[in-house]
Motif scaffolding. Structure first.
Motif, mmCIF file in Angstrom:
data_model
loop_
_atom_site.group_PDB
_atom_site.id
_atom_site.type_symbol
_atom_site.label_atom_id
_atom_site.label_comp_id
_atom_site.label_asym_id
_atom_site.label_seq_id
_atom_site.Cartn_x
_atom_site.Cartn_y
_atom_site.Cartn_z
ATOM 1 N N GLN A 1 0.806 -1.221 0.000
ATOM 2 C CA GLN A 1 0.000 0.000 0.000
ATOM 3 C C GLN A 1 0.842 1.276 0.000
ATOM 4 O O GLN A 1 0.308 2.372 -0.112
ATOM 5 C CB GLN A 1 -0.921 0.005 1.232
ATOM 6 C CG GLN A 1 -1.950 -1.109 1.232
ATOM 7 C CD GLN A 1 -2.925 -0.997 0.080
ATOM 8 O OE1 GLN A 1 -3.355 0.095 -0.278
ATOM 9 N NE2 GLN A 1 -3.269 -2.137 -0.519
ATOM 10 N N GLY A 2 2.150 1.123 0.167
ATOM 11 C CA GLY A 2 3.032 2.290 0.138
ATOM 12 C C GLY A 2 2.910 3.207 1.326
ATOM 13 O O GLY A 2 3.154 4.407 1.224
ATOM 14 N N VAL A 3 2.543 2.648 2.502
ATOM 15 C CA VAL A 3 2.381 3.504 3.682
ATOM 16 C C VAL A 3 3.596 3.470 4.600
ATOM 17 O O VAL A 3 3.689 4.243 5.538
ATOM 18 C CB VAL A 3 1.136 3.093 4.491
ATOM 19 C CG1 VAL A 3 -0.114 3.194 3.635
ATOM 20 C CG2 VAL A 3 1.284 1.691 5.060
ATOM 21 N N ALA A 4 4.531 2.550 4.344
ATOM 22 C CA ALA A 4 5.720 2.472 5.182
ATOM 23 C C ALA A 4 6.743 3.501 4.731
ATOM 24 O O ALA A 4 6.567 4.200 3.733
ATOM 25 C CB ALA A 4 6.311 1.059 5.132
ATOM 26 N N LEU B 1 10.231 5.255 3.309
ATOM 27 C CA LEU B 1 11.192 5.093 2.226
ATOM 28 C C LEU B 1 10.741 4.108 1.143
ATOM 29 O O LEU B 1 9.584 3.745 1.045
ATOM 30 C CB LEU B 1 12.560 4.685 2.793
ATOM 31 C CG LEU B 1 13.324 5.805 3.526
ATOM 32 C CD1 LEU B 1 14.687 5.316 3.935
ATOM 33 C CD2 LEU B 1 13.448 7.062 2.691
ATOM 34 N N ALA B 2 11.665 3.681 0.321
ATOM 35 C CA ALA B 2 11.317 2.864 -0.845
ATOM 36 C C ALA B 2 11.596 1.378 -0.631
ATOM 37 O O ALA B 2 11.254 0.562 -1.462
ATOM 38 C CB ALA B 2 12.097 3.347 -2.056
ATOM 39 N N HIS B 3 12.236 1.032 0.464
ATOM 40 C CA HIS B 3 12.644 -0.360 0.657
ATOM 41 C C HIS B 3 11.829 -1.001 1.774
ATOM 42 O O HIS B 3 12.356 -1.648 2.674
ATOM 43 C CB HIS B 3 14.139 -0.439 0.969
ATOM 44 C CG HIS B 3 14.986 0.287 -0.022
ATOM 45 N ND1 HIS B 3 15.066 -0.104 -1.334
ATOM 46 C CD2 HIS B 3 15.762 1.387 0.101
ATOM 47 C CE1 HIS B 3 15.885 0.729 -1.987
ATOM 48 N NE2 HIS B 3 16.307 1.637 -1.137
ATOM 49 N N GLU B 4 10.490 -0.814 1.703
ATOM 50 C CA GLU B 4 9.623 -1.300 2.761
ATOM 51 C C GLU B 4 9.728 -2.802 2.957
ATOM 52 O O GLU B 4 9.547 -3.310 4.056
ATOM 53 C CB GLU B 4 8.165 -0.938 2.460
ATOM 54 C CG GLU B 4 7.904 0.548 2.298
ATOM 55 C CD GLU B 4 7.966 0.976 0.836
ATOM 56 O OE1 GLU B 4 8.572 0.231 0.032
ATOM 57 O OE2 GLU B 4 7.431 2.029 0.503
ATOM 58 N N THR B 5 9.971 -3.535 1.881
ATOM 59 C CA THR B 5 10.014 -4.988 1.984
ATOM 60 C C THR B 5 11.135 -5.483 2.900
ATOM 61 O O THR B 5 11.058 -6.593 3.416
ATOM 62 C CB THR B 5 10.186 -5.626 0.593
ATOM 63 O OG1 THR B 5 11.317 -5.040 -0.062
ATOM 64 C CG2 THR B 5 8.941 -5.391 -0.257
ATOM 65 N N ASP B 6 12.149 -4.668 3.106
ATOM 66 C CA ASP B 6 13.225 -5.071 4.001
ATOM 67 C C ASP B 6 12.736 -5.194 5.441
ATOM 68 O O ASP B 6 13.349 -5.906 6.246
ATOM 69 C CB ASP B 6 14.385 -4.077 3.930
ATOM 70 C CG ASP B 6 15.298 -4.349 2.739
ATOM 71 O OD1 ASP B 6 15.116 -5.393 2.078
ATOM 72 O OD2 ASP B 6 16.172 -3.515 2.456
ATOM 73 N N MET B 7 11.651 -4.505 5.770
ATOM 74 C CA MET B 7 11.095 -4.665 7.112
ATOM 75 C C MET B 7 10.510 -6.058 7.289
ATOM 76 O O MET B 7 10.600 -6.655 8.358
ATOM 77 C CB MET B 7 10.041 -3.593 7.388
ATOM 78 C CG MET B 7 10.651 -2.236 7.694
ATOM 79 S SD MET B 7 9.435 -1.030 8.213
ATOM 80 C CE MET B 7 8.641 -0.698 6.654
#
Length: 333
Positions: free
Chosen positions: A199-202, A204-210
């Motif tokens: 959803q793009g709410v996290a 920066l651009a590398h949300e998947t690293d979380m």
């Protein structure tokens, strides 16, 4: 993406499983043994001398795996997750060292721990708001309502971070309880981090690293259960429990799910609440609500076996994680 998640979890699991047999004997040789309260369940007295500070084992696995498997291991997002986790772990390590090695039963004084914890909470929020673009709005669970808090965000969320981190610490009172409960909360945060990325709410651009970090957290906790499940060969100590709390809190801030964290970690919150209720009741009326707090000890003194308490509490943790994910979904709209 799924490959990196699986790799992160598996690598953390393997590193933890490999390190355990090497580090546990070292902790025993160094006589880093647990001291058990004599006012608790009598069957716990046989645990006296069990090596503690074992959180070092899974911390190495979690951090190494997360950095190795992350798409951007040097991104400020990942550095923040790792740094805050290690920061809380360091506070716990110092506390453990004073109690276990220097034989000072109180360890760090309460105000010293709180200064360090609130300091780390402020650093986490400041980086997230000013450098990662997190903002100071707060999502209300089960709704699409977002409240702009401004500077009040720092006061409110720092309290949430410190309370919930210490709640994880309070849960670490039975073999495998904190590790298993954190594993379940970590699974919840894999889903939440992925939803935040989609959803793009996290930040920066590398949300998947979380999600990768959360997967490493799950793998490390699973590996540690090999040595910490009843009968435990090693305890994580404050070194581990505060680090786990810091890791979950960091994920909560970076996914903008601070209040959802209270639901995902509902078991931890209830454990902390039981202590607050017990202290408040005894201070005001001289009576105890529970036979002993935190809550898991109450059920032990009621006659439940240690395994029964742990399994029931793990089940409660799973329900909380599922509810937390359900609470997070409406906040994405």
């Amino acid at each position: 993406m799924s490959e990196r998640l699986v790799m992160a979890g598996m690598l953390a699991l393997i590193i933890t499983l490999v390190l355990g047999p090497f580090l546990i004997p070292i902790l025993r040789i160094l006589k880093f043994g647990q001291t058990v309260r004599d006012d608790g369940p009598k069957r716990h007295l046989k645990k006296t001398g069990t090596p503690t500070m074992g959180g070092i084992i899974f911390l190495v696995g979690i951090i190494s795996s997360a950095l190795f498997c992350a798409e951007q291991p040097t991104s400020l997002e990942m550095v923040t997750l790792v740094g805050i986790t290690l920061g809380f772990g360091l506070i716990g390590f110092i506390d453990d060292f004073i109690k276990v090695v220097m034989h000072r039963s109180l360890g760090l004084r309460a105000y010293q721990k709180l200064i360090g914890q609130f300091g780390l909470a402020f650093v986490l929020m400041w980086i997230s708001v000013h450098w990662l673009g997190r903002g100071t709005d707060l999502s209300i669970p089960f709704t699409s309502v977002h409240l702009e808090l401004g500077w009040f965000y720092y006061a409110l969320i720092s309290l949430v971070i410190v309370v919930m981190t210490n709640a994880v610490n309070l849960t670490d009172g039975l073999d495998g309880l904190a590790a298993g409960s954190t594993l379940i909360a970590g699974l919840g945060y894999i889903v939440i981090a992925l939803l935040a990325a989609i959803q793009g709410v996290a930040v920066l651009a590398h949300e998947t690293d979380m999600a990768v970090f959360a997967a490493a957290l799950v793998g490390g906790c699973l590996g540690f259960l090999r040595f910490n499940a009843h009968p435990a060969r090693v305890f994580m100590g404050d070194t581990g429990s505060l680090a786990l709390g810091g890791a979950l809190a960091s994920l909560a801030v970076l996914t903008k799910s601070e209040f959802v964290f209270i639901i995902v970690g509902g078991l931890f919150a209830v454990e902390a609440l039981s202590v607050i209720i017990q202290v408040a009741s005894f201070q005001t009326t001289g009576k105890r609500v529970f036979r002993m707090s935190p809550l898991h000890h109450h059920f032990e003194l009621e006659g439940w076996s240690e395994w029964k308490v742990v399994l029931v509490f793990w089940t409660a943790a799973l329900v909380c994680a599922i509810l937390g994910i359900a609470a997070y979904l409406p906040t994405l709209s």
